[in-house]
Design an enzyme around this catalytic site. Structure first.
Site, short mmCIF file in Angstrom:
data_model
loop_
_atom_site.label_atom_id
_atom_site.label_comp_id
_atom_site.label_asym_id
_atom_site.label_seq_id
_atom_site.Cartn_x
_atom_site.Cartn_y
_atom_site.Cartn_z
N PHE A 160 -0.61 16.44 3.22
CA PHE A 160 -1.08 15.73 2.04
C PHE A 160 0.09 15.61 1.07
O PHE A 160 0.65 16.61 0.63
CB PHE A 160 -2.26 16.45 1.38
N GLU A 184 0.85 -1.20 0.00
CA GLU A 184 0.00 0.00 0.00
C GLU A 184 0.88 1.24 0.00
O GLU A 184 1.98 1.24 0.57
CB GLU A 184 -0.91 -0.06 1.24
N ASP A 185 0.40 2.31 -0.62
CA ASP A 185 1.21 3.53 -0.66
C ASP A 185 1.27 4.22 0.70
O ASP A 185 2.33 4.59 1.18
CB ASP A 185 0.71 4.50 -1.75
N ASP A 241 -3.28 5.89 6.38
CA ASP A 241 -3.75 7.18 6.88
C ASP A 241 -4.72 6.95 8.04
O ASP A 241 -4.30 6.67 9.15
CB ASP A 241 -4.38 7.93 5.69
N ARG A 246 1.36 11.50 -9.86
CA ARG A 246 1.85 10.17 -9.48
C ARG A 246 3.27 9.92 -9.98
O ARG A 246 4.01 9.13 -9.40
CB ARG A 246 0.94 9.09 -10.07
P1 IMP Z 1 -7.03 5.46 4.77
O1 IMP Z 1 -8.13 4.55 4.41
O2 IMP Z 1 -7.51 6.73 5.40
O3 IMP Z 1 -5.92 4.83 5.58
O4 IMP Z 1 -6.42 6.01 3.43
C1 IMP Z 1 -5.62 5.29 2.62
C2 IMP Z 1 -5.71 5.86 1.22
O5 IMP Z 1 -5.97 7.27 1.21
C3 IMP Z 1 -4.38 5.70 0.52
O6 IMP Z 1 -4.32 4.49 -0.17
C4 IMP Z 1 -4.35 6.88 -0.42
O7 IMP Z 1 -4.98 6.53 -1.64
C5 IMP Z 1 -5.18 7.93 0.25
N1 IMP Z 1 -4.36 8.95 0.93
C6 IMP Z 1 -4.27 9.17 2.24
N2 IMP Z 1 -3.41 10.17 2.51
C7 IMP Z 1 -2.95 10.58 1.31
C8 IMP Z 1 -1.98 11.59 0.93
O8 IMP Z 1 -1.38 12.31 1.73
N3 IMP Z 1 -1.76 11.71 -0.40
C9 IMP Z 1 -2.38 10.94 -1.33
N4 IMP Z 1 -3.26 10.00 -1.02
C10 IMP Z 1 -3.54 9.81 0.31
#
Ligand code: IMP
Length: 183
Positions: A159, A106-107, A110, A172
């Site tokens: 972000f 996963e990237d 969050d 990207r």
């Molecule tokens: P979560 O479900 O809140 O943990 O979010 C995970 C997803 O939110 C990641 O796979 C990203 O696609 C997106 N995301 C969260 N923070 C960022 C950021 O700072 N930049 C770009 N995408 C983000």
């Protein structure tokens, strides 16, 4: 566009990705693995990580999106990112993961919502082992208790874009991880 602030330089990324690959190689020594990338953000990380892993590895990809919770990108930026709401699968895995060693790639971790959902979804396959590799982690944003087994970098609540991460599908392809300015 104004000059972007670089948070993590490409050299730091490649060094850390090499360390993560070595750790995965060591911990799963002798085992075949499936590297399962979360589309689209993890594509670049997966392709670099894969080449740092000395194990028999195959690839698969899964796509997810959040229901309704996301405002349009401008509003998202104004109000701060907040991926509450439900997650749904837009592209599922191509194979059964039963008795397989899965490394979910996963990237960024969050709020933890996406990975909590994905872990539950994928554990239903009854893999032999299941690990999560996240390039970035924003622990201060967590809403659900979720941890990755391998984390590249812990970052503050900014972000970020680049190295696979997008804002409205853009940026990207930036080679460094940069901070998207809040205007
Ligand atoms: P979560 O479900 O809140 O943990 O979010 C995970 C997803 O939110 C990641 O796979 C990203 O696609 C997106 N995301 C969260 N923070 C960022 C950021 O700072 N930049 C770009 N995408 C983000």
């Amino acid at each position: 566009m104004t000059e972007l602030k670089v948070l993590i330089r490409r050299e730091q990324i490649s060094q850390r990705v090499a360390e993560m690959g070595a750790q995965i190689t060591h911990e799963l020594a002798g085992e075949p693995i499936i590297l399962l990338g979360v589309l689209k953000g993890a594509a670049i990380f997966l392709s670099d990580l894969a080449r740092q892993i000395q194990l028999d590895a195959t690839f698969d990809f899964i796509g997810v999106s959040s229901y309704g919770a996301r405002p349009d990108p401008e509003e998202e930026l104004r109000s701060g990112w907040d991926s509450t709401g439900e997650v749904r699968v837009t592209k599922d895995v191509d194979q059964s993961l039963k008795d397989k060693n899965v490394v979910l790639v996963e990237d960024i971790l969050d709020t933890g919502l996406t990975l909590t959902f994905l872990k539950k979804h994928l554990m239903a396959h009854q893999p032999k082992s299941f690990r999560i590799a996240a390039l970035l982690d924003k622990p201060s944003r967590r809403k659900l208790p979720m941890q990755a087994d391998y984390v590249g970098f812990s970052i503050p609540d900014e972000f970020v874009i680049g190295y696979g991460l997008d804002f409205a599908e853009m940026y990207r392809n930036l080679p460094d991880i940069c901070v998207l300015p809040r205007e």
